[in-house]
Design a protein around this motif. Structure first.
Motif, PDB file in Angstrom:
ATOM      1  N   ILE A 141      73.809  70.893 -91.908  1.00 16.47           N
ATOM      2  CA  ILE A 141      74.183  71.896 -90.907  1.00 16.47           C
ATOM      3  C   ILE A 141      72.952  72.742 -90.630  1.00 16.47           C
ATOM      4  O   ILE A 141      72.490  73.491 -91.487  1.00 16.47           O
ATOM      5  CB  ILE A 141      75.374  72.752 -91.391  1.00 16.47           C
ATOM      6  CG1 ILE A 141      76.579  71.832 -91.583  1.00 16.47           C
ATOM      7  CG2 ILE A 141      75.658  73.864 -90.405  1.00 16.47           C
ATOM      8  CD1 ILE A 141      77.802  72.512 -92.099  1.00 16.47           C
ATOM      9  N   GLU A 142      72.407  72.577 -89.421  1.00 11.21           N
ATOM     10  CA  GLU A 142      71.170  73.267 -89.020  1.00 11.21           C
ATOM     11  C   GLU A 142      71.450  74.729 -88.641  1.00 11.21           C
ATOM     12  O   GLU A 142      70.612  75.584 -88.821  1.00 11.21           O
ATOM     13  CB  GLU A 142      70.551  72.545 -87.821  1.00 11.21           C
ATOM     14  CG  GLU A 142      70.364  71.051 -88.014  1.00 11.21           C
ATOM     15  CD  GLU A 142      69.120  70.708 -88.793  1.00 11.21           C
ATOM     16  OE1 GLU A 142      68.146  71.450 -88.674  1.00 11.21           O
ATOM     17  OE2 GLU A 142      69.144  69.702 -89.513  1.00 11.21           O
ATOM     18  N   THR A 143      72.603  74.971 -88.052  1.00 10.08           N
ATOM     19  CA  THR A 143      72.949  76.330 -87.621  1.00 10.08           C
ATOM     20  C   THR A 143      73.970  76.883 -88.615  1.00 10.08           C
ATOM     21  O   THR A 143      73.881  76.635 -89.800  1.00 10.08           O
ATOM     22  CB  THR A 143      73.549  76.297 -86.202  1.00 10.08           C
ATOM     23  OG1 THR A 143      74.730  75.488 -86.217  1.00 10.08           O
ATOM     24  CG2 THR A 143      72.566  75.749 -85.191  1.00 10.08           C
ATOM     25  N   LEU A 188      78.127  77.225 -89.843  1.00 13.12           N
ATOM     26  CA  LEU A 188      79.256  76.313 -89.932  1.00 13.12           C
ATOM     27  C   LEU A 188      80.111  76.349 -88.664  1.00 13.12           C
ATOM     28  O   LEU A 188      80.489  75.303 -88.138  1.00 13.12           O
ATOM     29  CB  LEU A 188      80.113  76.636 -91.164  1.00 13.12           C
ATOM     30  CG  LEU A 188      81.363  75.777 -91.350  1.00 13.12           C
ATOM     31  CD1 LEU A 188      80.982  74.311 -91.469  1.00 13.12           C
ATOM     32  CD2 LEU A 188      82.151  76.251 -92.557  1.00 13.12           C
ATOM     33  N   TYR A 205      78.401  74.449 -85.923  1.00 11.27           N
ATOM     34  CA  TYR A 205      78.440  73.013 -86.220  1.00 11.27           C
ATOM     35  C   TYR A 205      79.811  72.428 -85.876  1.00 11.27           C
ATOM     36  O   TYR A 205      79.908  71.399 -85.213  1.00 11.27           O
ATOM     37  CB  TYR A 205      78.114  72.790 -87.696  1.00 11.27           C
ATOM     38  CG  TYR A 205      78.310  71.368 -88.151  1.00 11.27           C
ATOM     39  CD1 TYR A 205      77.305  70.423 -87.978  1.00 11.27           C
ATOM     40  CD2 TYR A 205      79.502  70.967 -88.750  1.00 11.27           C
ATOM     41  CE1 TYR A 205      77.483  69.112 -88.378  1.00 11.27           C
ATOM     42  CE2 TYR A 205      79.693  69.656 -89.155  1.00 11.27           C
ATOM     43  CZ  TYR A 205      78.681  68.733 -88.968  1.00 11.27           C
ATOM     44  OH  TYR A 205      78.869  67.439 -89.370  1.00 11.27           O
ATOM     45  N   CYS A 229      80.448  72.425 -82.063  1.00 11.04           N
ATOM     46  CA  CYS A 229      79.735  71.310 -81.402  1.00 11.04           C
ATOM     47  C   CYS A 229      80.406  69.977 -81.707  1.00 11.04           C
ATOM     48  O   CYS A 229      80.526  69.117 -80.821  1.00 11.04           O
ATOM     49  CB  CYS A 229      78.277  71.270 -81.855  1.00 11.04           C
ATOM     50  SG  CYS A 229      77.278  72.554 -81.105  1.00 11.04           S
ATOM     51  N   ALA A 230      80.844  69.803 -82.942  1.00 13.01           N
ATOM     52  CA  ALA A 230      81.495  68.549 -83.331  1.00 13.01           C
ATOM     53  C   ALA A 230      82.801  68.353 -82.564  1.00 13.01           C
ATOM     54  O   ALA A 230      83.089  67.254 -82.085  1.00 13.01           O
ATOM     55  CB  ALA A 230      81.738  68.530 -84.836  1.00 13.01           C
TER      56      ALA A 230
END
Length: 189
Positions: A69-71, A73, A76, A79-80
């Motif tokens: 996870i770059e950003t 939760l 993430y 976006c998912a």
């Protein structure tokens, strides 16, 4: 008893990577409603929205050990779910285009079939009406239309005058026209 609701998202992700079911359950409880609401607002279908959320959380659990996870939760997960919604919309569009294509093919096939049936019926009716002409008139007409002989050739072959041949053909056409006007009205309607 430990309350997972007090943990931050990053702490829950760390525990999720270690296969902590309670951390997973807390993430699910924390984000399901808002993600479902977003999915439903885009899809306008409760089942599809539920399916998108279910797929998202199933994938989250299955890929928990390698999750990156770059950003944060929530970003993430948002976006998912957005990607799942877009996939669902895309699949609906493809399915819709496919069904439209099938329907067009069916209609085209049905139209061709209907056209051929009508064509065969009309050919049968024409042959029936030609067969009902008086014998000499029918013979002259068939030599003219089916054998493509000229009036002169017919006259020579049947030992008739060209004027008689012309009259026989014209009379045959008049008789057939009268019969076909009524037949065509029935066939078309």
């Amino acid at each position: 008893m430990l309350s997972y609701s007090t943990f931050s998202d990053s702490e829950l992700i760390s525990m999720l990577r270690l296969s902590n079911r309670a951390a997973y359950t807390e993430i699910y409880k924390r984000y399901t409603a808002v993600l479902y609401s977003h999915a439903y607002s885009k899809l306008q279908d409760r089942e599809e929205a539920r399916d998108a959320i279910q797929e998202l959380f199933t994938t989250l659990w299955l890929k928990r050990e390698n999750i990156s996870i770059e950003t944060n939760l929530s970003g993430y997960l948002y976006c998912a779910v957005r990607n799942r919604v877009l996939n669902t919309i895309s699949h609906k569009r493809v399915a819709s285009n496919y069904f439209v294509s099938i329907q067009e093919d069916f209609n085209r096939f049905e139209s061709i079939t209907d056209h051929r049936v009508r064509e065969n019926e009309l050919a049968f009716l024409i042959e029936k009406e030609i067969a009902s002409l008086p014998p000499k008139m029918r013979e002259v007409f068939e030599l003219s239309r089916k054998s493509n002989l000229s009036r002169k050739e017919i006259a020579t072959q049947l030992n008739l005058s060209e004027k008689t041949v012309k009259n026989q053909i014209n009379n045959a056409l008049k008789v057939l026209k009268l019969k076909f006007d009524s037949i065509l009205t029935l066939v078309i309607f």
